[in-house]
Write an enzyme that holds these catalytic residues in place. Structure first.
Site, PDB file in Angstrom:
ATOM      1  N   LYS A  32       0.861  -1.185   0.000  1.00  0.00           N
ATOM      2  CA  LYS A  32       0.000   0.000   0.000  1.00  0.00           C
ATOM      3  C   LYS A  32       0.896   1.235   0.000  1.00  0.00           C
ATOM      4  O   LYS A  32       1.937   1.238   0.676  1.00  0.00           O
ATOM      5  CB  LYS A  32      -0.900  -0.029   1.239  1.00  0.00           C
ATOM      6  CG  LYS A  32      -1.905   1.119   1.299  1.00  0.00           C
ATOM      7  CD  LYS A  32      -2.810   1.008   2.523  1.00  0.00           C
ATOM      8  CE  LYS A  32      -3.829   2.126   2.586  1.00  0.00           C
ATOM      9  NZ  LYS A  32      -4.714   2.025   3.773  1.00  0.00           N
ATOM     10  N   SER A  72     -10.178  -0.056   7.201  1.00  0.00           N
ATOM     11  CA  SER A  72      -9.559   0.119   5.877  1.00  0.00           C
ATOM     12  C   SER A  72      -8.886  -1.113   5.285  1.00  0.00           C
ATOM     13  O   SER A  72      -8.493  -1.091   4.118  1.00  0.00           O
ATOM     14  CB  SER A  72      -8.538   1.253   5.925  1.00  0.00           C
ATOM     15  OG  SER A  72      -9.175   2.491   5.894  1.00  0.00           O
ATOM     16  N   SER A 127      -9.823   2.350   3.073  1.00  0.00           N
ATOM     17  CA  SER A 127      -8.913   3.052   2.206  1.00  0.00           C
ATOM     18  C   SER A 127      -7.950   2.145   1.425  1.00  0.00           C
ATOM     19  O   SER A 127      -7.362   2.598   0.444  1.00  0.00           O
ATOM     20  CB  SER A 127      -8.082   4.033   3.032  1.00  0.00           C
ATOM     21  OG  SER A 127      -7.220   3.341   3.919  1.00  0.00           O
TER      22      SER A 127
END
Lengths: 99, 494
Positions: free
Chosen positions: B88, B187, B163
């Site tokens: 990420k 998330s 997210s």
């Protein structure tokens, strides 16, 4: 606890965020709806509850204040500063503060 | 390459689990270089459709793959050695842009690796690139990224969740076998649910936050996003562990998270909170989750009703605590030391203000303002202190429930993936996407989402919540569930 346009403008100034005049109303109404939702908390009595900042109630870990990263300190500083928007002689440059 | 491209045991390489890839690498069916080239070419061919990557790094990836091949040839045994992964874009990668989905960090080349990145590299994992995400991890739909929205591979008109939506979409679309995510209020789990993959948020303190760009420091936790619980366990082994560079990292040794996966669940009591089946839960979703609970019962677990009476207050408490911590954390973005600086600042004040106003997107600004307001003189007690008190009540609810049960199970989110734009005009509607996940962060517990059904061809997530530092038990439940069902093997691509 509703929030006014003026309070939003003051908070934005303190947070160094500029809101255009034409967006303050929209931001105020969105933040007011968030705060209305948040206000559900006020319905319960928490006067006897100890606030919790860490879910494991862990204490802050301390260590002695000495450099423990190995390697060349000047090279490390240069690597850390390589991405600075403006720099000179190991210093970060900003607009003039004192006339 | 041709051999790799073709198949392994008649299954396309991109459909293989981490265990199967390990076997293939160790038995020389394919090399890490072939695997890396294969997945890089999948990203090249297909990611135009999903936008799940912000940065792809073919050259360092191929160099890492060659190094891994040499280690494999020398006889080294390591679960992730030579396996392609994605990080990420919130994890710092030395010399590789780490944007956190923001214009503010569009030019940021970190001078060091996050501990998670360093540990995975030491284990020999091959990083293919950095995945898209909501700006500074603030969002549940991936619509707030500076680099554009990510699309859900099951239906590209719907959101992948957020997210960690880029990681979820990339794993679901089989562009990469596994990826890292971070979870502050859901998330990892919510995008895992919406994209039909397995995502684990470990106990707060289990995985180092060093080099993971901070959103809300008392809640943030990194974890694996994979296609199965077994893969998640393998990856957690490489991610977890005490790190002296993170002062909130737990000074505990980690078990081998793969141990015990094969043990049945007949000894386990699984709590079902009635508050998680309220009228906010989509009725088809409720049906699918109940069916998954019945499956766990068939596997021998005992279902027990539990109560989490303060769970309705978790979203309100979170939307004080997380923005307050964010407003403090994001004060570092001032145009002085790294990242974006506005053009031609008139003076210092102008530089700070324009840098922040131009560098941050609307949702980030909104949360900074909420946080700054909640912390401001006169409101601290009414908001921040109150939220921290509510936080304790929420944790106490879980403590009481865990006196009776080993695991708590319920839905990951209220409904399947929604369409782009559907919740953008109403921030509170978007925040309610996380009603079942947020309490877990407030209490610091481990939680995971596993695929548990389909509604109109869109995935459903079952959430499993464990006791502090007991990731092993939720992984065991998830693995046993996945042995009995095939939802986790469903793929949106051939």
């Amino acid at each position: 606890m509703s929030i006014s346009r003026e309070e939003i403008a003051t908070t934005a100034r303190l947070a160094r965020i500029r809101l255009r005049d034409d967006e303050i109303d929209d931001v105020t109404s969105r933040i007011a709806s968030i705060l209305d939702m948040v206000d559900q908390m006020q319905a319960i009595d928490t006067s006897a509850v100890e606030p919790m900042s860490n879910s494991l109630d862990a204490a802050q870990v301390l260590r002695s204040d000495k450099v423990d990263e190995p390697g060349d300190k000047i090279a490390a500083r240069e690597a850390l500063m390589a991405g600075a928007p403006a720099q000179q002689d190991g210093l970060f440059l900003v607009p003039k503060v004192i006339e | 390459m041709n051999k790799a491209k073709a198949m392994s045991n008649n299954q396309a390489l991109h459909q293989l689990s981490l265990c199967a890839l390990r076997e293939g690498l160790d038995s020389k069916q394919f090399s890490s270089r072939e695997l890396t080239e294969y997945f890089l070419s999948r990203i090249d061919q297909h990611d135009g459709e999903y936008n799940s990557f912000i940065t792809v790094t073919p050259e360092p990836a191929l160099a890492a793959a060659d190094a891994a091949d040499r280690r494999i040839a020398s006889g080294e045994q390591n679960a992730l050695l030579g396996i392609p992964m994605a990080q990420k874009d919130i994890f710092c990668t030395q010399g590789v842009r780490t944007s956190c989905g923001s214009k503010m960090l569009d030019n940021f080349l970190p001078p060091y690796d996050a501990t998670v990145v360093a540990q995975m590299q030491q284990a020999g994992a091959v990083t293919l690139g950095k995945t898209n995400m909501d700006e500074f991890a603030m969002g549940s739909s991936n619509e707030t990224s500076f680099y554009g929205k990510v699309k859900n591979p099951w239906d590209t008109n719907t959101v992948p969740g957020g997210s960690s939506g880029g990681s979820a979409a990339a794993v679901a679309a089989r562009l990469v076998p596994a990826a890292t995510g971070t979870d502050t209020g859901g998330s990892i789990r919510q995008p895992a649910a919406l994209c039909g993959i397995t995502g684990l948020k470990p106990t707060y303190g289990r995985v180092s936050r060093y080099g993971m760009i901070a959103f809300a420091s008392s809640l943030d936790q990194g974890g694996p996003m994979t296609r199965s619980a077994e893969d998640a366990a393998l990856m957690l082994n490489a991610m977890a562990g005490h790190d002296p560079r993170d002062s909130t990292s737990a000074a505990l040794s980690c078990p081998d998270f793969c141990d015990g996966l094969e043990q049945d669940i007949r000894d386990l009591r699984i709590g079902v909170p009635k508050e998680y089946f309220d009228d906010r839960l989509d009725s088809e979703m409720a049906g699918a989750v109940r069916e998954a609970l019945t499956e766990l019962e068939k596997l021998g677990a005992t279902l027990v009703d539990v109560e989490l009476p303060n769970s309705a207050l978790s979203v309100p408490a979170y939307y004080v605590i997380a923005p307050a911590e964010a407003s403090s954390n994001l004060s570092r973005f001032d145009g002085v030391r790294y990242g974006y600086r506005c053009e031609d600042p008139q003076d210092l004040e102008d530089m700070y203000t324009r840098t922040r106003s131009e560098g941050f997107g609307d949702e980030v600004k909104r949360r900074i303002l909420v946080g700054a307001y909640a912390l401001s003189a006169g409101y601290y007690d009414a908001y921040y202190r109150k939220a921290q008190q509510v936080r304790r009540l929420i944790k106490d609810d879980f403590d009481r429930a865990f006196e009776k049960v080993d695991v708590i199970a319920g839905p990951t989110c209220p409904s399947p993936a929604f369409r782009f734009g559907e919740k953008q005009s109403d921030p509170v509607a978007m925040y309610l996407e996380d009603i079942y996940t947020i309490a877990v962060n407030l209490a610091g517990l481990p939680g995971m989402s596993v695929p548990a059904g389909m509604i109109n061809n869109m995935p459903v997530g079952l959430q499993l919540i464990g006791k502090h530092f007991d990731e092993a038990t939720i992984l065991r439940v998830a693995h046993q569930y996945q042995r009995a069902t095939d939802w986790h093997t469903r793929s949106p691509v051939e």
